[in-house]
Write an enzyme that holds these catalytic residues in place. Structure first.
Site: not given
Ligand SMILES: [Zn+2]
Length: 195
Positions: A22-24, A92, A94
């Site tokens: 659920g990061k976004t 994103e 990473n």
């Protein structure tokens, strides 16, 4: 997550965790709050398939946000220099190289609220730069957990699967994919093939 709503003269917030945690959604929640308050928000994401265009940051629950896509070959310095914004959000993270850490530091030093989202571990369970270094530099860190597809416990690992089998440790670190290639798993259910 009240701590991250504090307004400062510039700081870094990191939202990390495994895939499907659920990061976004959390990134979008924060930028929506900032926009409601009348703040100027700019959203960036990396190009992960050689396209160069304006796109959207989207989450599984349907929220979307227009994002500027930073090309792999593009100079991140020029993209972030002279940015007119109160809040800079990067999804994103990473997929960016380690120079992102210094750029985020400069933006925060210059008074920006910088919100960065990205996974902190490779499919092998190792630290995945630049997010771990961003966590070290950040004022606020939220590490979200998904749910392990094997046992239902909190998941922090990215399980890569190849034809349904755990990927070998020698496989390339970056292999873009979704549910067809990855599952969220807890440390006990996470598997990396070796030997
Ligand atoms: Zn598990």
């Amino acid at each position: 997550m009240a701590s991250t709503e504090v307004q400062t003269d510039g700081h870094i917030e990191v939202i990390t965790g495994s895939m499907f945690s659920g990061k976004t959604e959390e990134l979008i929640r924060r930028i929506e709050r900032a926009e409601i308050a009348g703040q100027d928000v700019k959203v960036f994401k990396p190009s992960i398939d050689d396209r160069y265009s304006e796109e959207e940051v989207g989450s599984h629950n349907g929220s979307k946000w227009k994002a500027y896509v930073v090309d792999q070959d593009e100079d991140i310095d020029s993209v972030f220099s002279n940015l007119e914004a109160d809040v800079i959000a990067i999804d994103e993270a990473n997929f960016f190289d380690k120079s992102l850490v210094e750029r985020c530091q400069q933006l925060a030093d210059g008074g920006k609220r910088v919100i960065v989202s990205g996974i902190d571990q490779t499919f092998r369970g190792e630290p995945f730069e630049p997010v771990p270094s961003l966590m070290a530099s950040a004022e606020y860190i939220d590490k979200l957990r998904a749910i392990c597809t094997e046992c239902g416990k909190p998941a922090t690992k990215n399980q890569r699967l190849i034809n349904g089998e755990p990927a070998h440790a020698d496989a390339p670190t970056v292999d873009v994919g979704g549910k067809e290639k990855y599952q969220a798993r807890c440390r006990h259910c996470h598997e990396v093939k070796t030997g």
